[in-house]
Design an enzyme around this catalytic site. Structure first.
Site, mmCIF file in Angstrom:
data_model
loop_
_atom_site.group_PDB
_atom_site.id
_atom_site.type_symbol
_atom_site.label_atom_id
_atom_site.label_comp_id
_atom_site.label_asym_id
_atom_site.label_seq_id
_atom_site.Cartn_x
_atom_site.Cartn_y
_atom_site.Cartn_z
ATOM 1 N N ARG A 112 -0.321 12.338 -8.774
ATOM 2 C CA ARG A 112 0.219 10.995 -8.520
ATOM 3 C C ARG A 112 1.662 10.889 -9.015
ATOM 4 O O ARG A 112 2.477 10.200 -8.428
ATOM 5 C CB ARG A 112 -0.622 9.925 -9.241
ATOM 6 C CG ARG A 112 -1.996 9.686 -8.659
ATOM 7 C CD ARG A 112 -2.585 8.414 -9.235
ATOM 8 N NE ARG A 112 -4.031 8.338 -9.078
ATOM 9 C CZ ARG A 112 -4.657 7.873 -7.997
ATOM 10 N NH1 ARG A 112 -3.957 7.427 -6.983
ATOM 11 N NH2 ARG A 112 -5.965 7.830 -7.952
ATOM 12 N N GLU A 122 0.836 -1.204 0.000
ATOM 13 C CA GLU A 122 0.000 0.000 0.000
ATOM 14 C C GLU A 122 0.869 1.253 0.000
ATOM 15 O O GLU A 122 1.953 1.268 0.572
ATOM 16 C CB GLU A 122 -0.899 0.019 1.242
ATOM 17 C CG GLU A 122 -2.258 -0.613 1.045
ATOM 18 C CD GLU A 122 -3.209 0.287 0.263
ATOM 19 O OE1 GLU A 122 -2.752 1.106 -0.554
ATOM 20 O OE2 GLU A 122 -4.424 0.158 0.465
HETATM 21 C C1 PRP Z 1 -5.983 5.335 -0.780
HETATM 22 C C2 PRP Z 1 -4.701 4.552 -0.575
HETATM 23 C C3 PRP Z 1 -5.148 3.368 0.255
HETATM 24 C C4 PRP Z 1 -6.310 3.921 1.043
HETATM 25 C C5 PRP Z 1 -5.890 4.130 2.464
HETATM 26 O O1 PRP Z 1 -6.665 4.775 -1.855
HETATM 27 O O2 PRP Z 1 -4.135 4.171 -1.797
HETATM 28 O O3 PRP Z 1 -5.573 2.289 -0.562
HETATM 29 O O4 PRP Z 1 -6.695 5.171 0.445
HETATM 30 O O5 PRP Z 1 -6.880 4.815 3.209
HETATM 31 P P1 PRP Z 1 -7.590 4.229 4.486
HETATM 32 O O6 PRP Z 1 -6.540 3.628 5.393
HETATM 33 O O7 PRP Z 1 -8.230 5.464 5.101
HETATM 34 O O8 PRP Z 1 -8.605 3.211 4.053
HETATM 35 P P2 PRP Z 1 -7.915 5.479 -2.567
HETATM 36 O O9 PRP Z 1 -9.166 4.862 -2.046
HETATM 37 O O10 PRP Z 1 -7.794 6.961 -2.453
HETATM 38 O O11 PRP Z 1 -7.772 5.034 -4.068
HETATM 39 P P3 PRP Z 1 -6.501 5.240 -5.043
HETATM 40 O O12 PRP Z 1 -5.396 4.362 -4.515
HETATM 41 O O13 PRP Z 1 -7.004 4.796 -6.366
HETATM 42 O O14 PRP Z 1 -6.125 6.702 -5.006
#
Ligand code: PRP
Length: 191
Positions: free
Chosen positions: A176, A110
């Protein structure tokens, strides 16, 4: 024109430089390579944010002698934020893994953990598919607003409690490709 020129005027400050991020990934790679020495490893990047860290981490592991016996890279795609600056709390699977995870040593990769719901969702989902082992690697930890108690095995850097962009992290799908991690100017949100 560089990405940093394109985004000029919208960045409040750089939080972690490209070099600092590269060093953090190097440290993560060394720990993971040691823990999976001689074993096959599946790195599972969580799109879209973890695109860059998964690429760089997998190559850093490849440069380490006596690491995993083999490294497979796969991606899945989930989303929880939409276009908002805070998580909606709802995790949606947009694309599942290409290959099964059953019987494999899986490390979820992640870019960031914030409230923890995304990682909790993925650990439950993938853990239910009977991998040989399941671990989690997060490049940026924002530990200030956890809504669930989720275990992270490998943490790269602790980010401040700001809305951060770059190195895979977006604001409305922009930023990004910024090579560093940065804090946005607040006026960007007001637009
Ligand atoms: C972001 C990041 C993680 C998540 C973490 O993804 O890449 O996957 O948020 O946040 P949390 O711990 O509060 O759940 P996002 O949903 O923004 O999608 P993306 O990766 O496509 O930008």
């Amino acid at each position: 024109m560089k990405a940093t020129d394109t985004y000029e005027g919208t960045i409040e400050r750089t939080l972690f430089s490209e070099a600092e991020i590269a060093q953090a990934i190097e440290r993560l790679a060394m720990r993971i390579a040691a823990d999976y020495r001689g074993k096959p490893l599946l790195l599972l990047g969580v799109l879209k944010g973890a695109l860059y860290v998964t690429v760089d981490l997998s190559r850093a592991i490849a440069r380490i002698v006596d690491g995993p016996s083999e490294v497979c890279v796969d991606y899945l795609c989930v989303s929880s934020y939409g276009s908002a600056t805070r998580s909606s709390g709802e995790v949606r699977m947009l694309k599942d893994t290409t290959h099964p995870v059953t019987g494999r040593n899986v490390v979820i990769v992640e870019d960031i953990i914030d409230n923890g719901l995304t990682l909790e969702y993925l650990q439950a989902l993938l853990g239910g598919r009977n991998p040989a082992s399941l671990a989690s690697c997060v490049l940026f930890d924002k530990p200030y607003h956890r809504r669930v108690d989720v275990e992270v095995d490998y943490v790269g850097l602790v980010a401040p409690d700001e809305f951060v962009v770059g190195y895979g992290l977006d604001y409305q799908e922009l930023f990004r490709n910024l090579p560093s991690l940065a804090q946005l100017r607040s006026r960007v949100f007001a637009q």
